[in-house]
Design a protein around this motif. Structure first.
Motif, short mmCIF file in Angstrom:
data_model
loop_
_atom_site.label_atom_id
_atom_site.label_comp_id
_atom_site.label_asym_id
_atom_site.label_seq_id
_atom_site.Cartn_x
_atom_site.Cartn_y
_atom_site.Cartn_z
N LEU A 22 0.83 -1.21 0.00
CA LEU A 22 0.00 0.00 0.00
C LEU A 22 0.87 1.26 0.00
CD1 LEU A 22 -2.82 -1.11 2.46
CD2 LEU A 22 -3.09 -0.62 0.02
N TYR A 23 1.95 1.24 0.78
CA TYR A 23 2.89 2.37 0.74
C TYR A 23 3.44 2.53 -0.67
CZ TYR A 23 3.28 3.27 5.80
OH TYR A 23 3.03 3.63 7.10
N ALA A 24 3.80 1.41 -1.30
CA ALA A 24 4.39 1.45 -2.65
C ALA A 24 3.40 1.99 -3.68
CB ALA A 24 4.87 0.07 -3.06
N GLU A 25 2.12 1.81 -3.40
CA GLU A 25 1.08 2.32 -4.30
C GLU A 25 0.77 3.80 -4.06
OE1 GLU A 25 -2.26 -0.28 -3.86
OE2 GLU A 25 -1.12 -2.05 -4.50
N GLY A 26 1.43 4.39 -3.05
CA GLY A 26 1.28 5.83 -2.82
C GLY A 26 0.35 6.22 -1.69
N TYR A 27 -0.15 5.24 -0.95
CA TYR A 27 -1.04 5.56 0.17
C TYR A 27 -0.23 6.05 1.37
CZ TYR A 27 -4.74 3.11 -2.37
OH TYR A 27 -5.66 2.73 -3.31
N GLY A 28 -0.83 6.96 2.15
CA GLY A 28 -0.21 7.46 3.37
C GLY A 28 -0.70 6.70 4.59
N ASN A 29 -0.15 7.05 5.76
CA ASN A 29 -0.51 6.36 7.00
C ASN A 29 -2.01 6.37 7.28
OD1 ASN A 29 2.19 5.91 7.36
ND2 ASN A 29 2.41 7.13 9.21
N LEU A 30 -2.62 7.55 7.15
CA LEU A 30 -4.04 7.68 7.46
C LEU A 30 -4.90 6.87 6.50
CD1 LEU A 30 -6.24 8.93 9.19
CD2 LEU A 30 -6.18 10.95 7.70
N GLU A 31 -4.55 6.94 5.21
CA GLU A 31 -5.32 6.18 4.21
C GLU A 31 -5.20 4.67 4.45
OE1 GLU A 31 -5.05 8.59 0.07
OE2 GLU A 31 -3.13 8.18 1.04
N ILE A 32 -3.99 4.22 4.79
CA ILE A 32 -3.79 2.79 5.05
C ILE A 32 -4.56 2.37 6.30
CG2 ILE A 32 -2.07 1.02 5.67
CD1 ILE A 32 -0.05 2.59 3.95
N ALA A 33 -4.51 3.21 7.34
CA ALA A 33 -5.24 2.92 8.58
C ALA A 33 -6.73 2.79 8.31
CB ALA A 33 -4.97 4.00 9.62
N ASN A 34 -7.29 3.72 7.53
CA ASN A 34 -8.71 3.68 7.21
C ASN A 34 -9.05 2.47 6.34
OD1 ASN A 34 -9.20 6.03 8.63
ND2 ASN A 34 -8.96 7.37 6.84
N ASN A 35 -8.16 2.18 5.40
CA ASN A 35 -8.37 1.06 4.48
C ASN A 35 -8.41 -0.27 5.22
OD1 ASN A 35 -8.02 -0.92 2.42
ND2 ASN A 35 -7.09 0.60 1.08
N LEU A 36 -7.52 -0.42 6.22
CA LEU A 36 -7.41 -1.69 6.94
C LEU A 36 -8.17 -1.69 8.26
CD1 LEU A 36 -3.61 -2.43 6.36
CD2 LEU A 36 -5.56 -3.21 5.00
N ASP A 37 -8.79 -0.54 8.58
CA ASP A 37 -9.56 -0.40 9.82
C ASP A 37 -8.68 -0.68 11.05
OD1 ASP A 37 -11.79 0.20 11.32
OD2 ASP A 37 -12.57 -1.85 11.32
N VAL A 38 -7.53 -0.02 11.09
CA VAL A 38 -6.64 -0.10 12.25
C VAL A 38 -6.24 1.32 12.63
CG1 VAL A 38 -5.71 -2.37 11.64
CG2 VAL A 38 -4.56 -0.31 10.80
N LYS A 39 -5.60 1.46 13.79
CA LYS A 39 -5.18 2.77 14.24
C LYS A 39 -3.98 3.25 13.43
CE LYS A 39 -6.78 2.22 19.00
NZ LYS A 39 -6.36 2.12 20.43
N GLN A 40 -3.88 4.58 13.29
CA GLN A 40 -2.79 5.15 12.50
C GLN A 40 -1.43 4.86 13.13
OE1 GLN A 40 -3.52 9.21 11.41
NE2 GLN A 40 -1.51 9.51 10.50
N ASN A 41 -1.36 4.89 14.48
CA ASN A 41 -0.06 4.61 15.10
C ASN A 41 0.34 3.14 14.94
OD1 ASN A 41 -1.84 3.54 16.92
ND2 ASN A 41 -0.96 4.51 18.73
#
Length: 211
Positions: free
Chosen positions: A164-183
């Motif tokens: 997901l990082y390699a596809e250009g997503y940021g921490n917040l987007e990945i957290a929302n996508n996977l339904d986990v906390k940003q930290n």
């Protein structure tokens, strides 16, 4: 490739003293080589596009990036070119990923002058240089594929986040996508970087692209 006495060689290193040292070694081997210089990755690519380079001797790290990122592009521009990575980074940690990305040899700047000259001669004569240390790594990689593809050391969740990082997503987007906390994502990112022995997202993207 050209005849041995007419080879064209690119020296790409951001330190002019390193390039000049290689020039002295090349003059000992054959004073008739045509030598081109580059102090950054952009210059290296431009020189490769406009000159008939047979052998490129390239450092691993430059102010404008990591040469790992341009190896596939170099091979597209000139499939027949031979590439020797000449660097100060640890051979046991990095040699295989550079070879896997298209380099034909990996040489440590910590070697003695006679070994450096011998390696360059082998690149010129045979088109490759594999040091005893890298040969051992290659043998070990037959039993431990993680040495060639470090992504295999990641857990399923770590690999998912790395992609997901390699596809250009940021921490917040990945957290929302996977339904986990940003930290949680930040913690996993740190673990990914430690396992892969990388320092930034550019290196992560290149690893994923090349494996």
């Amino acid at each position: 490739m050209n005849q041995p006495d007419h080879k064209s060689i690119l020296l790409a290193d951001d330190h002019s003293l390193i390039r000049q040292g290689i020039v002295f070694l090349l003059e000992d081997i054959n004073p008739d080589f045509e030598i081109f210089h580059a102090s950054n990755l952009q210059q290296a690519l431009e020189s490769l596009k406009t000159n008939p380079i047979d052998l490129a001797i390239i450092d691993a790290h430059f102010p404008d990036g990591n040469s790992l990122s341009i190896l596939p592009e170099i091979k597209k521009i000139k499939p027949e070119i031979k590439i020797l990575i000449f660097t100060g980074i640890e051979e046991d940690k990095h040699a295989l990923k550079y070879l896997n990305a298209g380099a034909n040899g990996f040489l440590s700047k910590m070697n003695e002058e006679d070994e450096i000259e011998s390696a360059i001669r082998k690149m010129l004569e045979n088109g490759e240089y594999i040091s005893p240390a890298t040969q051992a790594l290659l043998m070990n990689s037959m039993h431990n594929p993680k040495l060639i593809n470090p992504l295999l050391s990641l857990t399923e969740r770590e690999l998912q986040i790395a992609k997901l990082y390699a596809e250009g997503y940021g921490n917040l987007e990945i957290a929302n996508n996977l339904d986990v906390k940003q930290n949680t994502v930040s913690t996993i990112k740190k673990r990914i970087f430690e396992k892969l022995d990388i320092e930034n997202l550019v290196e992560l993207i290149e690893l994923i692209k090349n494996n």
